[in-house]
Design a protein around this motif. Structure first.
Motif, short mmCIF file in Angstrom:
data_model
loop_
_atom_site.label_atom_id
_atom_site.label_comp_id
_atom_site.label_asym_id
_atom_site.label_seq_id
_atom_site.Cartn_x
_atom_site.Cartn_y
_atom_site.Cartn_z
N PRO A 127 12.83 1.83 -34.98
CA PRO A 127 11.91 2.22 -33.92
C PRO A 127 12.49 3.30 -33.02
O PRO A 127 13.71 3.39 -32.81
N VAL B 129 -0.55 7.33 -28.83
CA VAL B 129 0.62 6.81 -29.54
C VAL B 129 0.22 5.58 -30.35
O VAL B 129 -0.44 4.68 -29.83
N GLU C 28 1.80 2.53 -32.76
CA GLU C 28 2.94 1.79 -33.32
C GLU C 28 2.49 0.48 -33.97
O GLU C 28 3.26 -0.13 -34.71
N GLN D 33 10.52 8.16 -26.37
CA GLN D 33 9.11 8.58 -26.46
C GLN D 33 8.67 9.25 -25.16
O GLN D 33 7.97 10.27 -25.18
N ILE E 180 1.85 9.96 -33.30
CA ILE E 180 1.21 10.47 -32.09
C ILE E 180 0.05 11.36 -32.50
O ILE E 180 0.25 12.40 -33.14
N LEU F 290 6.78 5.97 -35.45
CA LEU F 290 5.99 6.47 -34.33
C LEU F 290 4.99 7.53 -34.79
O LEU F 290 5.36 8.55 -35.37
#
Length: 223
Positions: free
Chosen positions: A20, A49, A51, A26, A115, A113
């Motif tokens: 992560p 975002v 996750e 982030q 985005i 991640l």
């Protein structure tokens, strides 16, 4: 990190570890993104975002489907033409690109991640691409790699519905960014046509005036 090192060694990373990306990292990436120039300071951007493993699993299914559509798209032939014009071996270059893309697709759910970048009246990306590149440079400084992909544009309506995007307010998906700690190595892109081959001065058919056969920054020079 020296700004020239970031500029010269930031490249697209499609192979990433599943570790992560910490929340504080982030935050630094996105805080750098929003410091980018914005026409009229309009800031018509939104960064979503993702996750959640369940959402990533849904997106993985959509991404696989969209990638097949991309390869069937006649516009994809333009990539092969561009590679040929750079003098690269077409078959080998395409093999590497496809292998990299296949790995990214196969390991999509492991990407730590995602985005999504959305915008209103983006003027061809003028208001979001500076922010996107700021994000990549900031990620590079954090040791985080990433890649930008437009593949999901083939299912934009499905993606925006899944993510709950208020499209009735004019929000449209610009791109998806994927970030993670890279398995590959950073380095200066060696397969670029030099500046004097892709630049001119005062008139299209006039030479740039200076030849730059090698990168003007190298790891040794920056040491």
């Amino acid at each position: 990190m020296d700004v020239h090192e970031a500029l010269y060694t930031t490249r697209m990373m499609r192979r990433m570890r599943p570790d992560p990306v910490p929340l504080e990292t982030q935050c630094r990436i996105l805080d750098a993104a929003i410091r980018a120039p914005s026409g009229g300071n309009a800031q018509r951007w939104h960064f979503l975002v993702v996750e959640d493993p369940k959402i990533k699993a849904r997106l993985h299914e959509i991404y696989r489907r969209c990638r097949r559509l991309e390869y069937e798209d006649p516009a994809s032939a333009a990539l092969g033409k561009a590679l040929h014009e750079t003098g690269e071996d077409h078959a080998e270059a395409m093999r590497k690109i496809k292998a990299s893309g296949d790995y990214f697709t196969d390991h999509f759910e492991e990407i730590p991640l995602l985005i999504f970048v959305f915008a209103v009246d983006d003027l061809g990306g003028a208001n979001t691409y500076p922010a996107i590149w700021n994000a990549f440079l900031a990620a590079r400084a954090e040791g985080v790699g990433g890649v930008m992909t437009l593949v999901l544009r083939y299912a934009e309506d499905e993606v925006t519905k899944l993510l709950g995007v208020p499209v009735e307010q004019g929000w449209r998906m610009t791109t998806m960014l994927a970030f993670g700690y890279p398995l590959g190595r950073w380095g200066v892109a060696a397969n670029r046509r030099p500046v004097h081959e892709v630049a001119s001065r005062d008139h299209w058919d006039q030479p740039f005036g200076v030849e730059i056969p090698d990168p003007l920054w190298s790891p040794q020079a920056g040491a």
